[in-house]
Design an enzyme around this catalytic site. Structure first.
Site, PDB file in Angstrom:
ATOM      1  N   ASP A 190       0.910  -1.147   0.000  1.00  0.00           N
ATOM      2  CA  ASP A 190       0.000   0.000   0.000  1.00  0.00           C
ATOM      3  C   ASP A 190       0.943   1.189   0.000  1.00  0.00           C
ATOM      4  O   ASP A 190       1.576   1.495   1.019  1.00  0.00           O
ATOM      5  CB  ASP A 190      -0.860   0.005   1.264  1.00  0.00           C
ATOM      6  N   HIS A 191       1.062   1.863  -1.138  1.00  0.00           N
ATOM      7  CA  HIS A 191       2.178   2.810  -1.260  1.00  0.00           C
ATOM      8  C   HIS A 191       2.059   3.986  -0.291  1.00  0.00           C
ATOM      9  O   HIS A 191       3.053   4.627   0.012  1.00  0.00           O
ATOM     10  CB  HIS A 191       2.372   3.260  -2.706  1.00  0.00           C
ATOM     11  N   LYS A 195       5.096   6.394   2.366  1.00  0.00           N
ATOM     12  CA  LYS A 195       5.317   7.848   2.395  1.00  0.00           C
ATOM     13  C   LYS A 195       5.903   8.236   3.752  1.00  0.00           C
ATOM     14  O   LYS A 195       5.396   7.819   4.798  1.00  0.00           O
ATOM     15  CB  LYS A 195       3.990   8.592   2.169  1.00  0.00           C
ATOM     16  N   GLU A 229      -7.523  14.855  -4.911  1.00  0.00           N
ATOM     17  CA  GLU A 229      -6.687  14.819  -6.119  1.00  0.00           C
ATOM     18  C   GLU A 229      -7.269  15.764  -7.161  1.00  0.00           C
ATOM     19  O   GLU A 229      -8.493  15.898  -7.257  1.00  0.00           O
ATOM     20  CB  GLU A 229      -6.675  13.415  -6.705  1.00  0.00           C
ATOM     21  N   ASP A 248     -10.929   2.282  -4.323  1.00  0.00           N
ATOM     22  CA  ASP A 248      -9.623   2.698  -4.846  1.00  0.00           C
ATOM     23  C   ASP A 248      -8.777   3.400  -3.778  1.00  0.00           C
ATOM     24  O   ASP A 248      -7.557   3.221  -3.744  1.00  0.00           O
ATOM     25  CB  ASP A 248      -9.848   3.649  -6.040  1.00  0.00           C
ATOM     26  N   HIS A 253      -5.623   3.076   1.309  1.00  0.00           N
ATOM     27  CA  HIS A 253      -4.797   4.197   1.759  1.00  0.00           C
ATOM     28  C   HIS A 253      -5.396   4.950   2.950  1.00  0.00           C
ATOM     29  O   HIS A 253      -4.731   5.180   3.960  1.00  0.00           O
ATOM     30  CB  HIS A 253      -4.581   5.202   0.627  1.00  0.00           C
ATOM     31  N   LYS A 353     -11.617  12.632  -6.860  1.00  0.00           N
ATOM     32  CA  LYS A 353     -10.870  13.032  -8.052  1.00  0.00           C
ATOM     33  C   LYS A 353     -11.400  14.402  -8.483  1.00  0.00           C
ATOM     34  O   LYS A 353     -12.555  14.731  -8.224  1.00  0.00           O
ATOM     35  CB  LYS A 353     -11.124  12.043  -9.191  1.00  0.00           C
TER      36      LYS A 353
HETATM   37  C1  BG6 Z   1      -3.605   4.849  -6.248  1.00  0.00           C
HETATM   38  C2  BG6 Z   1      -4.981   4.997  -6.842  1.00  0.00           C
HETATM   39  O1  BG6 Z   1      -3.558   3.749  -5.392  1.00  0.00           O
HETATM   40  O2  BG6 Z   1      -3.279   6.032  -5.533  1.00  0.00           O
HETATM   41  C3  BG6 Z   1      -5.053   6.219  -7.733  1.00  0.00           C
HETATM   42  O3  BG6 Z   1      -5.312   3.840  -7.583  1.00  0.00           O
HETATM   43  C4  BG6 Z   1      -4.589   7.442  -6.994  1.00  0.00           C
HETATM   44  O4  BG6 Z   1      -6.370   6.392  -8.230  1.00  0.00           O
HETATM   45  C5  BG6 Z   1      -3.249   7.201  -6.315  1.00  0.00           C
HETATM   46  O5  BG6 Z   1      -4.489   8.511  -7.913  1.00  0.00           O
HETATM   47  C6  BG6 Z   1      -2.884   8.351  -5.410  1.00  0.00           C
HETATM   48  O6  BG6 Z   1      -1.577   8.184  -4.955  1.00  0.00           O
HETATM   49  P1  BG6 Z   1      -0.622   9.434  -4.683  1.00  0.00           P
HETATM   50  O7  BG6 Z   1       0.588   8.848  -4.077  1.00  0.00           O
HETATM   51  O8  BG6 Z   1      -0.388  10.064  -6.004  1.00  0.00           O
HETATM   52  O9  BG6 Z   1      -1.379  10.316  -3.776  1.00  0.00           O
END
Ligand code: BG6
Length: 507
Positions: A190-191, A195, A229, A248, A253, A353
């Site tokens: 989970d990126h 962070k 976003e 998503d 996240h 979004k």
């Molecule tokens: C991803 C989603 O996991 O995270 C995207 O699938 C989203 O829709 C993105 O734009 C947001 O990540 P970050 O790091 O750019 O905030």
């Protein structure tokens, strides 16, 4: 006390990337690997093997990766350093349905291990659509690539989100992957957890003595977690149509950030102790009843509007999106936690979004003072003094600020809100590392603390299932709309207004 291992150099290994010419590899993985290489974070000996659907020579693969790095990396690839780095890049074609193809992959890995004197440590990265996860996992099992070739070597697998489409499919995926890989071999990425600022939430809470005593229902009125976003679906209409904002962004996240904000202090910072506490938070969330869904969850879809003065299309006009789509591009949710620390403190989560600003943050709104003796000029009703606010900016302009009231100089006692700020970049005079750098390194080191565990993933789905079910069954022809470039639908404002609150923007 367990000491944290500060020597973070992984052992030599092979990194096998499935989906090597895909978007994620180009945008995130290659730039992260190149940066890690430049910063001497990768092992001296490493084979980065890109697995592709069609035949491609190593040279072609290197050229494509170089172009990708040029486009997406902050560190340009036209240097000698890139030449050294690309020596580590190789590729291998695959057909997911054919056993032979995986036998061939195994031989390719083994041959390179021999040639480059690599010990047999293998990290598989599934950077592919979710429908390909199980076929790949099964084939890896079938050719015995799921077990370490020798004692003292390791095999691990990284799986990207989404982990499932709902609770049942997440459980099913976890169980089936679990037939081939042990839990300590599985790294669910989970990126957001990579962070710096999301990790700093833990440092802020558990490396300081003054915040924990007030981090609870006695002092905090409510918490707001936002991930806004400005982008739309960026050509991912097909994927997004099946996902929507709740799946998503919130299921993974935002709920992870929520857990970092609400969890108890783990006994030590190791993968199990840390993840145990997060699962406890998820399990303490008050279940949402069917009747409640309308009052705690909001969804909406953007229509045409302007961002930064530029006209942008509505969601239904985006490529790959159904003209009658009922997919939400905005979701807001109110959660309550049933435990001693948080009972009665609402947590509001929102994501969307095409909002006016790219911003992710956690805002803690403290309780108001019980009795006011001074006047304020905040513009609140009757000169009321606003609450103290602690804002943790996850991105961009990463930092933390605290808002409190100060006396306006001059006659009388007029109070004005002022802020105290910590800014990451200026304080540490450095650009923050990309999330994927940290997470790739952790996976190579076998440190799973910043990866989701199977029970955590399932518990987070469990929280959302009543909302997903209700939305699925609701008989609507259109979702509430919000104009691109606005902060979302009025229904989301009402969610807070009912309790006398409003969405706060970072300070
Ligand atoms: C991803 C989603 O996991 O995270 C995207 O699938 C989203 O829709 C993105 O734009 C947001 O990540 P970050 O790091 O750019 O905030």
């Amino acid at each position: 006390m367990t000491k944290v291992n500060m020597k973070r150099k992984p052992e030599p290994c092979t990194l096998v990337i499935f989906g090597a010419t895909g978007d994620l590899t180009k945008r995130k993985l290659i730039p992260a690997l190149y940066e890690m290489y430049t910063q001497h974070m990768l092992p001296e000996k490493i084979n980065i093997l890109g697995v592709t659907r069609g035949d491609m020579s190593d040279n072609d693969f290197r050229r494509r990766m170089k172009e990708a790095n040029e486009e997406f990396s902050k560190r340009k690839s036209n240097s000698d350093n890139w030449k050294d780095f690309e020596e580590h890049l190789h590729c291998c074609p695959i057909n997911y349905d054919e056993r032979n193809s995986f036998e061939n992959l195994k031989m390719t890995i083994e041959a390179a291990e021999k040639k480059y004197d690599l010990p047999g440590n293998r990290l598989f990265y599934l950077s592919v659509p979710p429908s390909a996860y199980l076929p790949i996992v099964k084939q890896l099992g079938a050719v015995n690539l799921n077990t370490p070739p020798e004692e003292h070597t390791w095999v691990r697998i990284i799986i990207e989100k989404p982990i499932g489409y709902d609770l049942e499919s997440a459980k099913d995926l976890n169980n089936k992957v679990g037939e081939y890989f042990a839990e300590d071999q599985i790294f669910r990425i989970d990126h957001f957890l990579g962070k710096e600022t999301v990790q700093n939430l833990l440092a802020f809470r558990f490396a300081n003595g003054i915040f924990e005593p007030i981090w609870n229902r006695h002092y905090i009125d409510h918490v707001q977690i936002t991930a806004g976003e400005t982008v739309g679906v960026e050509g991912r209409g097909g994927y997004y149509e099946r996902s929507g904002a709740l799946r998503d962004m919130i299921q993974n996240h935002l709920l992870q950030v929520f857990a970092h904000t609400a969890m108890e202090a783990p006994v030590r910072f190791d993968a199990d102790a840390f993840r145990d506490e997060k699962v406890k938070v998820f399990e303490s969330v008050k279940p949402i009843s069917n009747e409640e869904v309308d009052t705690v969850a909001v969804r909406a879809q953007y229509i045409r509007g302007k961002i930064d003065g530029k006209e942008v299309p509505g969601y239904k006009e985006e490529e790959g999106v159904d003209k009658n789509s009922l997919t939400e591009t905005y979701a807001a949710l109110k959660l309550n936690i049933n435990n001693w620390r948080w009972a009665g403190v609402p947590f509001y989560l929102r994501t969307g979004k095409r909002l006016p600003k790219r911003v992710s943050e956690v805002i803690l709104v403290f309780k108001r003072i019980p009795h006011q003796i001074f006047q304020s000029d905040t513009g609140l009703r009757d000169g009321e003094i606003d609450a103290n606010i602690l804002a943790i900016r996850l991105q961009p302009d990463e930092g933390i600020s605290l808002r409190f009231g100060a006396k306006v100089p001059g006659q009388g006692m007029k109070i004005k809100p002022v802020t105290m700020k910590f800014d990451y970049e200026t304080t540490f005079n450095t650009k923050l590392a990309a999330a994927y750098e940290r997470l790739l390194l952790d996976a190579m080191l076998g440190d799973a603390a910043l990866f989701a565990r199977h029970d955590g993933v399932e518990a987070s789905w469990r929280i959302l299932m009543p909302v997903l079910e209700a939305w699925k069954n609701e008989d609507v022809k259109e979702l509430p709309a919000y104009e691109a470039g606005s902060w979302g639908p009025k229904e989301a404002d009402e969610l807070l207004k009912r309790e006398g609150c409003w969405w706060r923007e970072c300070l």
